[in-house]
Design a protein around this motif. Structure first.
Motif, short mmCIF file in Angstrom:
data_model
loop_
_atom_site.label_atom_id
_atom_site.label_comp_id
_atom_site.label_asym_id
_atom_site.label_seq_id
_atom_site.Cartn_x
_atom_site.Cartn_y
_atom_site.Cartn_z
N LEU A 11 0.82 -1.20 0.00
CA LEU A 11 0.00 0.00 0.00
C LEU A 11 0.86 1.26 0.00
O LEU A 11 0.54 2.23 -0.68
N ASP A 12 1.98 1.23 0.71
CA ASP A 12 2.82 2.43 0.77
C ASP A 12 3.54 2.72 -0.55
O ASP A 12 4.13 3.78 -0.71
N GLU A 13 3.49 1.80 -1.51
CA GLU A 13 4.04 2.05 -2.85
C GLU A 13 3.05 2.78 -3.75
O GLU A 13 3.43 3.27 -4.80
N LEU A 14 1.80 2.80 -3.36
CA LEU A 14 0.73 3.33 -4.20
C LEU A 14 0.25 4.67 -3.65
O LEU A 14 -0.69 4.73 -2.86
N SER A 15 0.89 5.74 -4.07
CA SER A 15 0.58 7.05 -3.52
C SER A 15 -0.86 7.49 -3.79
O SER A 15 -1.42 8.29 -3.05
N ASP A 16 -1.48 6.95 -4.84
CA ASP A 16 -2.85 7.34 -5.17
C ASP A 16 -3.90 6.43 -4.51
O ASP A 16 -5.08 6.59 -4.75
N TYR A 17 -3.46 5.49 -3.66
CA TYR A 17 -4.38 4.60 -2.96
C TYR A 17 -4.43 4.97 -1.49
O TYR A 17 -3.41 5.27 -0.88
N LYS A 18 -5.62 4.93 -0.94
CA LYS A 18 -5.83 5.20 0.48
C LYS A 18 -6.81 4.17 1.03
O LYS A 18 -7.59 3.58 0.30
N ILE A 19 -6.77 3.98 2.35
CA ILE A 19 -7.73 3.10 3.01
C ILE A 19 -9.10 3.78 2.96
O ILE A 19 -9.21 4.96 3.29
N ALA A 20 -10.10 3.05 2.56
CA ALA A 20 -11.46 3.61 2.52
C ALA A 20 -11.87 4.05 3.91
O ALA A 20 -11.47 3.45 4.92
N SER A 21 -12.68 5.09 3.98
CA SER A 21 -13.05 5.69 5.26
C SER A 21 -13.79 4.73 6.19
O SER A 21 -13.74 4.89 7.41
N ASN A 22 -14.44 3.73 5.66
CA ASN A 22 -15.17 2.79 6.51
C ASN A 22 -14.30 1.61 6.98
O ASN A 22 -14.80 0.68 7.61
N TYR A 23 -12.99 1.63 6.68
CA TYR A 23 -12.05 0.60 7.12
C TYR A 23 -10.98 1.24 7.98
O TYR A 23 -10.66 2.42 7.82
N SER A 24 -10.39 0.45 8.86
CA SER A 24 -9.30 0.93 9.72
C SER A 24 -7.96 0.71 9.02
O SER A 24 -7.77 -0.30 8.35
N ASP A 25 -7.06 1.65 9.20
CA ASP A 25 -5.68 1.47 8.74
C ASP A 25 -4.96 0.71 9.85
O ASP A 25 -4.64 1.26 10.90
N ILE A 26 -4.74 -0.57 9.63
CA ILE A 26 -4.22 -1.45 10.68
C ILE A 26 -2.69 -1.50 10.70
O ILE A 26 -2.12 -2.22 11.52
N ARG A 27 -2.04 -0.75 9.85
CA ARG A 27 -0.57 -0.74 9.85
C ARG A 27 -0.08 -0.25 11.21
O ARG A 27 -0.56 0.74 11.74
N GLY A 28 0.88 -0.99 11.77
CA GLY A 28 1.42 -0.68 13.09
C GLY A 28 0.69 -1.37 14.23
O GLY A 28 1.17 -1.36 15.37
#
Length: 170
Positions: A11-28
């Motif tokens: 995911l961190d390679e794709l600057s134009d991709y983001k986690i959808a607002s209804n999902y949690s960013d679980i990195r870390g």
């Protein structure tokens, strides 16, 4: 993974991709096995760009799990002196299919459903500096689901590989 055949990206390679607002960013977030033993921390998410969805959780393994694995023999390679070693430096990451985890937003813990500590201890690892290929994916899935091993033997290199319950979105 060869660049020309590459279908998965961190995911961190794709600057134009983001986690959808209804999902949690679980990195870390901490990841535990089905019995609440620490496996490691979620380092990244692997995205199938063509399908536009997360298919794997990339886990940086806990030091204790790695130490517990030292006496295990995985993908044994003989060195020049004839002695065997298990992993090269840096082989500290594993992938877990997104459908195999449950996310607890309150505690910020990711739980691997039905996969135990010993399985993670024995699962083949990879070095984050190098991408993995479909053979690695099959090997990992076979270690997590040994009773279903034949389901992952397909030579398919296309996105249909991810059309199974193990890759259902979180």
């Amino acid at each position: 993974m060869e660049k020309k055949d590459r279908n998965l990206y961190r995911l961190d390679e794709l600057s134009d991709y983001k986690i959808a607002s209804n999902y949690s960013d679980i990195r870390g977030w901490k990841i535990v096995d089905a019995e609440n033993h620490t496996i490691g921390k979620v380092d990244n998410l692997w995205v199938n760009k063509d399908m536009q969805r997360v298919v794997y959780v990339d886990v940086n393994l806990d030091k204790k799990l790695i130490e517990d694995s030292l006496n295990e023999v995985h993908d044994v390679i003989a060195n020049d002196s004839g002695k065997e070693f298990v992993y090269k430096d840096g082989d500290s990451h594993i992938i877990i299919p997104i459908g195999a985890v449950t996310i607890n937003k309150d505690t910020k813990i990711v739980m691997a459903n039905k996969i135990g500590y010993d399985t993670f201890r024995k699962t083949s690892r990879y070095d984050r500096q190098h991408n993995f290929d479909r053979n690695y994916e099959r090997k990992v899935l076979n270690s997590y689901y040994p009773d279903d091993e034949s389901r992952f033997l397909s030579d398919s290199e296309d996105d249909s590989f991810y059309n199974r319950r193990e890759f259902d979105n979180y």
